[in-house]
Design a protein around this motif. Structure first.
Motif, PDB file in Angstrom:
ATOM      1  N   SER A  67      -1.234   3.669 -18.982  1.00 48.32           N
ATOM      2  CA  SER A  67      -0.494   4.644 -18.173  1.00 48.32           C
ATOM      3  C   SER A  67      -0.782   4.523 -16.777  1.00 48.32           C
ATOM      4  O   SER A  67       0.278   4.713 -16.212  1.00 48.32           O
ATOM      5  CB  SER A  67      -0.957   6.037 -18.811  1.00 48.32           C
ATOM      6  OG  SER A  67      -0.619   6.248 -20.054  1.00 48.32           O
ATOM      7  N   SER A  68      -2.038   4.370 -16.439  1.00 44.95           N
ATOM      8  CA  SER A  68      -2.281   4.283 -14.792  1.00 44.95           C
ATOM      9  C   SER A  68      -1.525   3.110 -14.241  1.00 44.95           C
ATOM     10  O   SER A  68      -1.059   3.313 -13.125  1.00 44.95           O
ATOM     11  CB  SER A  68      -3.800   4.363 -14.706  1.00 44.95           C
ATOM     12  OG  SER A  68      -4.295   5.557 -15.347  1.00 44.95           O
ATOM     13  N   PHE A  70       1.192   1.437 -15.343  1.00 44.67           N
ATOM     14  CA  PHE A  70       2.677   1.609 -15.287  1.00 44.67           C
ATOM     15  C   PHE A  70       2.919   2.528 -14.224  1.00 44.67           C
ATOM     16  O   PHE A  70       4.239   1.968 -13.482  1.00 44.67           O
ATOM     17  CB  PHE A  70       3.136   2.287 -16.502  1.00 44.67           C
ATOM     18  CG  PHE A  70       3.834   1.570 -17.655  1.00 44.67           C
ATOM     19  CD1 PHE A  70       5.156   1.375 -17.609  1.00 44.67           C
ATOM     20  CD2 PHE A  70       3.157   0.850 -18.514  1.00 44.67           C
ATOM     21  CE1 PHE A  70       5.682   0.557 -18.624  1.00 44.67           C
ATOM     22  CE2 PHE A  70       3.753  -0.066 -19.355  1.00 44.67           C
ATOM     23  CZ  PHE A  70       5.050  -0.167 -19.341  1.00 44.67           C
ATOM     24  N   GLY A  71       2.262   3.393 -13.627  1.00 49.52           N
ATOM     25  CA  GLY A  71       2.780   4.286 -12.387  1.00 49.52           C
ATOM     26  C   GLY A  71       2.189   3.651 -11.338  1.00 49.52           C
ATOM     27  O   GLY A  71       2.945   3.719 -10.329  1.00 49.52           O
ATOM     28  N   GLY A  72       1.041   3.088 -11.207  1.00 50.45           N
ATOM     29  CA  GLY A  72       0.195   2.405 -10.125  1.00 50.45           C
ATOM     30  C   GLY A  72       1.152   1.388  -9.570  1.00 50.45           C
ATOM     31  O   GLY A  72       0.923   1.184  -8.384  1.00 50.45           O
ATOM     32  N   VAL A  74       4.080   0.387  -9.656  1.00 52.63           N
ATOM     33  CA  VAL A  74       5.386   0.796  -9.018  1.00 52.63           C
ATOM     34  C   VAL A  74       5.128   1.839  -7.697  1.00 52.63           C
ATOM     35  O   VAL A  74       5.785   1.558  -6.579  1.00 52.63           O
ATOM     36  CB  VAL A  74       6.497   1.441  -9.854  1.00 52.63           C
ATOM     37  CG1 VAL A  74       7.812   2.208  -9.228  1.00 52.63           C
ATOM     38  CG2 VAL A  74       6.787   0.561 -11.018  1.00 52.63           C
ATOM     39  N   ALA A  75       4.175   2.707  -7.960  1.00 55.50           N
ATOM     40  CA  ALA A  75       4.041   3.540  -6.712  1.00 55.50           C
ATOM     41  C   ALA A  75       3.442   3.072  -5.580  1.00 55.50           C
ATOM     42  O   ALA A  75       3.540   3.268  -4.559  1.00 55.50           O
ATOM     43  CB  ALA A  75       2.965   4.774  -7.340  1.00 55.50           C
ATOM     44  N   ASN A  76       2.651   1.877  -5.810  1.00 55.19           N
ATOM     45  CA  ASN A  76       2.017   1.057  -4.469  1.00 55.19           C
ATOM     46  C   ASN A  76       3.166  -0.193  -3.962  1.00 55.19           C
ATOM     47  O   ASN A  76       2.610  -0.807  -3.426  1.00 55.19           O
ATOM     48  CB  ASN A  76       0.802   0.623  -5.070  1.00 55.19           C
ATOM     49  CG  ASN A  76      -0.383   1.686  -4.997  1.00 55.19           C
ATOM     50  OD1 ASN A  76      -0.748   2.066  -4.127  1.00 55.19           O
ATOM     51  ND2 ASN A  76      -0.605   2.187  -6.240  1.00 55.19           N
ATOM     52  N   GLN A  81       9.943  -2.512 -11.065  1.00 58.11           N
ATOM     53  CA  GLN A  81       9.690  -1.779 -12.275  1.00 58.11           C
ATOM     54  C   GLN A  81       8.739  -2.433 -13.087  1.00 58.11           C
ATOM     55  O   GLN A  81       8.304  -3.798 -13.192  1.00 58.11           O
ATOM     56  CB  GLN A  81      11.275  -2.025 -13.037  1.00 58.11           C
ATOM     57  CG  GLN A  81      11.318  -1.366 -14.241  1.00 58.11           C
ATOM     58  CD  GLN A  81      12.831  -1.453 -14.740  1.00 58.11           C
ATOM     59  OE1 GLN A  81      13.422  -2.323 -14.090  1.00 58.11           O
ATOM     60  NE2 GLN A  81      13.041  -0.817 -15.927  1.00 58.11           N
ATOM     61  N   ASN A 160      -9.880   4.516 -13.226  1.00 56.26           N
ATOM     62  CA  ASN A 160      -9.087   4.754 -11.984  1.00 56.26           C
ATOM     63  C   ASN A 160      -9.854   3.471 -10.695  1.00 56.26           C
ATOM     64  O   ASN A 160      -8.792   3.068 -10.171  1.00 56.26           O
ATOM     65  CB  ASN A 160      -9.343   6.116 -11.194  1.00 56.26           C
ATOM     66  CG  ASN A 160      -8.658   7.106 -12.184  1.00 56.26           C
ATOM     67  OD1 ASN A 160      -7.563   6.701 -12.857  1.00 56.26           O
ATOM     68  ND2 ASN A 160      -9.153   8.306 -11.970  1.00 56.26           N
TER      69      ASN A 160
END
Length: 171
Positions: A67-68, A70-72, A74-76, A81, A160
């Motif tokens: 989960s971390s 998948f978001g991290g 793209v966010a960074n 995708q 994290n």
């Protein structure tokens, strides 16, 4: 004699303050061979090592790490995708989790810092999806704080830190 007690007290205080925060370290097997374009798509697979399969603690780490990431990623701005492992992508990232050690809250209460850290290691292998060429390969070891009064003594804190190191290693 008083200097002995002062030294002993200083060592006790210093020993109790060690491992008061979560940390992670990277052991590079193969540095990144080429820049990864930020408009790329990556297929992410997070799996247990053979001896860790089916373990409840490992499954929880796998889920939170997946989960971390998948978001991290793209966010960074590392990838445009992140998709499931079976989908077509520009790159394939396989994270293999091994060596999960979880400390229960009961152990933290009764043993304090002596209970140790939550810790695990993960191997990150990134390959070119089309050619199968290895882009980078490294191992990340993460651990939470050992001290029960630290705000970073949970497995989530170790996860994290590992995600931060993976992202930093892919930049």
């Amino acid at each position: 004699m008083t200097s002995f007690f002062k030294l002993a007290a200083a060592l006790l205080v210093a020993g109790s303050l060690t491992a008061c925060s979560a940390a992670a370290k990277v052991q590079m097997t193969q540095p990144k061979s080429a820049a990864i374009p930020s408009q790329s798509v990556v297929a992410l697979e997070v799996v247990p090592a053979g001896n860790e399969a089916g373990d409840e603690d490992t499954e929880a780490v796998l889920q939170k790490l997946r989960s971390s990431l998948f978001g991290g990623l793209v966010a960074n701005g590392l990838f445009k995708q992140v998709v499931q492992p079976a989908e077509t992508a520009d790159y394939k990232m396989q994270i293999t989790v091994d060596g999960v050690r979880t400390v229960s809250q009961g152990a933290r209460i009764f043993l304090g810092a002596l209970a140790g850290e939550n810790e695990f290691s993960a191997r990150c292998l990134v390959t070119n999806f089309a050619t199968g060429d290895k882009v980078t390969d490294f191992t990340v070891m993460g651990e939470s704080a050992a001290h029960p009064l630290s705000s970073e003594n949970d497995m989530d804190d170790a996860i994290n830190k590992v995600v931060e190191k993976i992202i930093a290693s892919l930049r």
